[in-house]
Design a protein around this motif. Structure first.
Motif, PDB file in Angstrom:
ATOM      1  N   HIS A  11      60.307  19.110 -74.100  1.00 23.33           N
ATOM      2  CA  HIS A  11      61.193  18.292 -73.395  1.00 23.33           C
ATOM      3  C   HIS A  11      61.854  19.162 -72.189  1.00 23.33           C
ATOM      4  CE1 HIS A  11      60.631  15.169 -76.234  1.00 23.33           C
ATOM      5  NE2 HIS A  11      60.717  16.083 -77.266  1.00 23.33           N
ATOM      6  N   LYS A  12      61.920  18.371 -71.131  1.00 17.97           N
ATOM      7  CA  LYS A  12      62.596  19.166 -70.031  1.00 17.97           C
ATOM      8  C   LYS A  12      63.326  18.279 -69.015  1.00 17.97           C
ATOM      9  CE  LYS A  12      58.513  19.544 -67.190  1.00 17.97           C
ATOM     10  NZ  LYS A  12      57.397  20.509 -66.535  1.00 17.97           N
ATOM     11  N   ILE A  13      64.369  18.605 -68.481  1.00 20.43           N
ATOM     12  CA  ILE A  13      64.993  17.830 -67.520  1.00 20.43           C
ATOM     13  C   ILE A  13      64.971  18.346 -66.117  1.00 20.43           C
ATOM     14  CG2 ILE A  13      67.257  17.002 -66.742  1.00 20.43           C
ATOM     15  CD1 ILE A  13      68.325  17.127 -69.531  1.00 20.43           C
ATOM     16  N   GLU A  14      64.240  17.551 -65.172  1.00 17.49           N
ATOM     17  CA  GLU A  14      63.902  18.023 -63.857  1.00 17.49           C
ATOM     18  C   GLU A  14      64.816  17.461 -62.660  1.00 17.49           C
ATOM     19  OE1 GLU A  14      59.031  19.188 -63.906  1.00 17.49           O
ATOM     20  OE2 GLU A  14      59.986  17.509 -62.974  1.00 17.49           O
ATOM     21  N   ILE A  15      65.289  18.044 -61.594  1.00 19.13           N
ATOM     22  CA  ILE A  15      66.116  17.734 -60.548  1.00 19.13           C
ATOM     23  C   ILE A  15      64.954  17.436 -59.372  1.00 19.13           C
ATOM     24  CG2 ILE A  15      67.905  18.127 -59.113  1.00 19.13           C
ATOM     25  CD1 ILE A  15      69.211  19.720 -61.169  1.00 19.13           C
ATOM     26  N   HIS A  16      64.953  16.451 -58.630  1.00 21.16           N
ATOM     27  CA  HIS A  16      64.062  16.366 -57.463  1.00 21.16           C
ATOM     28  C   HIS A  16      65.094  15.801 -56.320  1.00 21.16           C
ATOM     29  CE1 HIS A  16      60.081  15.681 -59.628  1.00 21.16           C
ATOM     30  NE2 HIS A  16      60.929  15.611 -60.492  1.00 21.16           N
ATOM     31  N   GLU A  17      64.955  16.889 -55.577  1.00 20.42           N
ATOM     32  CA  GLU A  17      65.965  16.645 -54.323  1.00 20.42           C
ATOM     33  C   GLU A  17      65.179  16.424 -53.152  1.00 20.42           C
ATOM     34  OE1 GLU A  17      69.172  19.844 -54.442  1.00 20.42           O
ATOM     35  OE2 GLU A  17      67.636  20.583 -55.448  1.00 20.42           O
ATOM     36  N   ASN A  18      65.410  15.807 -52.269  1.00 19.14           N
ATOM     37  CA  ASN A  18      64.717  15.192 -51.005  1.00 19.14           C
ATOM     38  C   ASN A  18      65.430  15.633 -49.837  1.00 19.14           C
ATOM     39  OD1 ASN A  18      62.592  13.687 -52.360  1.00 19.14           O
ATOM     40  ND2 ASN A  18      63.986  11.828 -52.206  1.00 19.14           N
ATOM     41  N   TYR A  19      64.696  16.509 -48.967  1.00 16.36           N
ATOM     42  CA  TYR A  19      65.148  17.053 -47.792  1.00 16.36           C
ATOM     43  C   TYR A  19      64.550  16.375 -46.619  1.00 16.36           C
ATOM     44  CZ  TYR A  19      67.307  20.881 -50.560  1.00 16.36           C
ATOM     45  OH  TYR A  19      67.976  21.428 -51.614  1.00 16.36           O
ATOM     46  N   LEU A  80      57.555  23.455 -39.944  1.00 16.00           N
ATOM     47  CA  LEU A  80      56.380  24.029 -41.094  1.00 16.00           C
ATOM     48  C   LEU A  80      56.812  25.269 -41.689  1.00 16.00           C
ATOM     49  CD1 LEU A  80      53.078  24.195 -38.396  1.00 16.00           C
ATOM     50  CD2 LEU A  80      53.533  22.696 -40.884  1.00 16.00           C
ATOM     51  N   LYS A  81      57.565  26.014 -40.974  1.00 15.90           N
ATOM     52  CA  LYS A  81      58.262  27.280 -41.988  1.00 15.90           C
ATOM     53  C   LYS A  81      59.413  26.597 -42.983  1.00 15.90           C
ATOM     54  CE  LYS A  81      57.809  31.041 -38.485  1.00 15.90           C
ATOM     55  NZ  LYS A  81      58.492  31.708 -37.460  1.00 15.90           N
ATOM     56  N   SER A  82      59.981  25.617 -42.420  1.00 16.52           N
ATOM     57  CA  SER A  82      61.001  25.160 -43.402  1.00 16.52           C
ATOM     58  C   SER A  82      60.395  24.584 -44.606  1.00 16.52           C
ATOM     59  CB  SER A  82      61.975  24.237 -42.574  1.00 16.52           C
ATOM     60  OG  SER A  82      62.696  24.712 -41.607  1.00 16.52           O
ATOM     61  N   PHE A  83      59.276  23.808 -44.267  1.00 12.14           N
ATOM     62  CA  PHE A  83      58.644  22.986 -45.330  1.00 12.14           C
ATOM     63  C   PHE A  83      57.915  23.843 -46.340  1.00 12.14           C
ATOM     64  CE2 PHE A  83      54.233  20.960 -46.518  1.00 12.14           C
ATOM     65  CZ  PHE A  83      55.111  19.960 -47.002  1.00 12.14           C
ATOM     66  N   VAL A  84      57.349  25.071 -45.964  1.00 10.51           N
ATOM     67  CA  VAL A  84      56.796  26.270 -46.583  1.00 10.51           C
ATOM     68  C   VAL A  84      58.077  26.772 -47.487  1.00 10.51           C
ATOM     69  CG1 VAL A  84      56.182  28.628 -46.677  1.00 10.51           C
ATOM     70  CG2 VAL A  84      54.863  26.779 -45.153  1.00 10.51           C
ATOM     71  N   LEU A  85      59.107  27.075 -47.014  1.00 11.51           N
ATOM     72  CA  LEU A  85      60.195  27.822 -47.882  1.00 11.51           C
ATOM     73  C   LEU A  85      60.753  26.494 -48.867  1.00 11.51           C
ATOM     74  CD1 LEU A  85      62.471  29.145 -44.912  1.00 11.51           C
ATOM     75  CD2 LEU A  85      61.107  30.484 -46.533  1.00 11.51           C
ATOM     76  N   LEU A  86      60.665  25.290 -48.788  1.00 11.30           N
ATOM     77  CA  LEU A  86      61.230  24.530 -49.626  1.00 11.30           C
ATOM     78  C   LEU A  86      59.967  24.658 -50.751  1.00 11.30           C
ATOM     79  CD1 LEU A  86      62.773  21.475 -47.841  1.00 11.30           C
ATOM     80  CD2 LEU A  86      63.816  23.242 -49.392  1.00 11.30           C
ATOM     81  N   ARG A  87      58.976  24.251 -50.364  1.00 11.41           N
ATOM     82  CA  ARG A  87      57.947  24.265 -51.505  1.00 11.41           C
ATOM     83  C   ARG A  87      57.697  25.476 -52.120  1.00 11.41           C
ATOM     84  NH1 ARG A  87      52.363  21.983 -50.469  1.00 11.41           N
ATOM     85  NH2 ARG A  87      52.686  20.798 -52.361  1.00 11.41           N
TER      86      ARG A  87
END
Length: 545
Positions: A11-19, A80-87
């Motif tokens: 069991h795990k609790i995940e946090i999903h954050e949208n940017y 693209l750089k910001s997208f890569v960093l978040l991923r």
């Protein structure tokens, strides 16, 4: 971005954050994230503005080079750089990020910067409905959710119209080639001493261990040299690392698992570890840096790290093919085994031995096997090849002859030869005539009889009358076909049990693992019986050429 807040057991609790990307408003936060990853060693570059970055991959133990140059469309670079960093922050593997970045750059440059709807439509129309198109569009939708552009609605509609790619069976090498490779491995390490085979001993370890325990290549390569344990009850255990396919953090999500092994595997590993110690080879892992045990000049096995990565081990395996399988034993295979194939061989073997899906999933290091039917597709081919090879071995042991082509199609010349053999064999006068041959067991007949003369290796001799010779061969082939049907039926029942499809059938009760094991015993009985009959057919063909 996805991260785990708490995890306990399954069991795990995940946090999903949208940017949402805004170049003017929030570029600084991505520059701060860049510095965070750079200082922690997960990213290597001088500054955020560098065109080339290197993401460190903890699994492959090497950097993944990312190039953000998009030609005249460099206005996409910052997003693209910001997208890569978040991923990467959310745990996406560097190899996946590199592949997705390539897809995004390709679609941007091929559609004139995602500015014109008609150009974007034509791009995806020309690519057709394939898995590759789906993956490109999926990545593009994810990127456009982060960096909304006017084209987003159209791309989302295109993506919704594509079908999710159906998982295909993994392409495994032909099983006759697998069995031949197995023969070469066993012969080489049996015929030569450890001193002579030391440079290739990791291949023997890999082949033996990963055909028993379903391990990913990275899991095998990270087994510690002190992995063995003897418990108070005298049982032998090996501790292996496990890695999750998907992570939610920058670091590898891993744990250790102890698995019961037999004394032969235990002694093999122990003797090898002792040999490394005697040679003063210092290693943390069971597979040491390969340059320490291999003096090959053409390829350097030195990596500058304490562990071997998957690419180097693959090259090492190909070297074993070249020097041992091909040069020593003259076996040449177009489709060679890869380090990841043995995990699937092990799962297939576990299915054939009657283990249930939950047990196999636990031994495989994940919560469930989502498509066990895929493994049964391979299991059918495996069983067929196993029978063919076993029949070949039985024939070679009996008459010391090589394999010839085919099992059927004996000509008149062979019939005449068979009749000559009968005429010249004076012992037949004392034997009992039975179906299409003789029984040599005069004193204890029928006390020693098995269920069918065609399965009797000790007393039955296939020697039909000349005018019954074709009928006799057909008699053998009919029984071979009957056994093949039994094998297919048993495999289908085992597949039904393991995939729980029996729950949807009325009147069929749940079959426990003990009953599954009984099915497995029955399966191998049929396999062995078919090999006996096929070996007899092969022997007749070879003797009457």
């Amino acid at each position: 971005m996805k991260s785990v807040l708490k995890e306990v057991g399954n069991h795990k609790i995940e946090i999903h954050e949208n940017y949402t990307f805004n170049h003017k408003a929030n570029l600084n936060q991505y520059k701060q994230l860049f510095e965070e990853l750079r200082k922690s060693g997960h990213l290597r570059a001088h500054s955020f503005s560098d065109i080339t970055w290197h993401l460190y991959c903890p699994i492959k133990k090497k950097d993944m080079r990312l190039n953000f140059s998009v030609g005249k469309y460099n206005s996409f670079t910052s997003s693209l750089k910001s997208f890569v960093l978040l991923r990467r922050k959310s745990g996406i593997k560097p190899s996946t990020i590199k592949n997705d970045l390539w897809k995004l750059k390709k679609v941007i440059t091929s559609t004139d910067g995602l500015r014109n709807e008609e150009v974007v439509k034509e791009y995806f129309l020309n690519k057709g409905i394939t898995e590759g198109t789906y993956r490109i569009c999926e990545t593009l939708v994810r990127y456009l959710n982060f960096n909304p552009l006017p084209i987003k609605k159209l791309v989302t509609e295109i993506f919704e119209g594509l079908r999710y790619p159906v998982n295909k069976n993994r392409e495994l090498p032909p099983f006759p080639d697998v069995l031949t490779f197995n023969d070469c491995v066993n012969r080489y390490f049996a015929e030569y001493s450890m001193e002579e085979t030391l440079k290739f001993y990791p291949i023997f370890l890999w082949w033996t261990i990963t055909n028993i325990i379903p391990l990913r290549p990275i899991e095998f390569l990270r087994i510690k040299v002190d992995c063995l344990d003897i418990r108070t009850d005298g049982s032998f255990w090996i501790t292996i690392p496990r890695y999750k396919r998907e992570s939610t953090s920058l670091d590898e999500v891993s744990w250790e698992q102890s698995i019961l092994i037999d004394d032969k595997v235990y002694q093999m590993i122990k003797n090898y570890a002792l040999r490394l110690e005697i040679l003063n080879i210092k290693t943390e892992f069971l597979v040491p840096p390969l340059h320490l045990i291999n003096e090959r000049n053409r390829v350097s096995w030195s990596q500058g790290t304490g562990s071997v990565n998957q690419e180097v081990f693959y090259a090492f395996l190909m070297h074993f093919y070249e020097e041992v399988v091909e040069d020593k034993y003259g076996e040449f295979h177009h489709h060679k085994i890869t380090p990841g194939d043995t995990r699937h061989f092990a799962i297939i073997n576990l299915f054939l031995q009657g283990f249930n899906v939950l047990t196999i999933a636990r031994l495989s290091g994940h919560e469930q096997i989502t498509s066990p039917s895929n493994y049964f597709t391979h299991a059918t081919h495996y069983a067929t090849s196993f029978v063919y090879r076993l029949a070949q071995r039985k024939t070679e042991e009996d008459i010391s002859s090589s394999m010839s082509d085919g099992l059927i199609g004996l000509n008149d010349k062979r019939v005449r030869r068979a009749q000559m053999d009968i005429d010249s064999d004076k012992d037949t006068e004392n034997w009992r005539r039975v179906d299409y041959g003789f029984c040599k067991d005069i004193e204890n007949f029928p006390n020693n009889c098995v269920e069918d003369c065609r399965l009797c290796q000790e007393h039955y001799v296939f020697k039909p009358h000349v005018n019954e010779w074709n009928e006799g061969i057909q008699w053998l082939e009919n029984y071979s076909n009957e056994l093949e049907n039994h094998i297919t039926d048993t495999l289908n029942i085992m597949a039904m049990v393991s995939t729980d499809t029996y729950e949807s059938l009325k009147g069929i009760e749940k079959i426990n693992e003990n009953e599954s094991k009984s099915l497995a015993v029955q399966l191998f009985k049929y396999l062995d019986h078919k090999a006996m009959v096929d070996a007899r057919i092969l022997e007749e063909q070879l003797e009457n050429e």
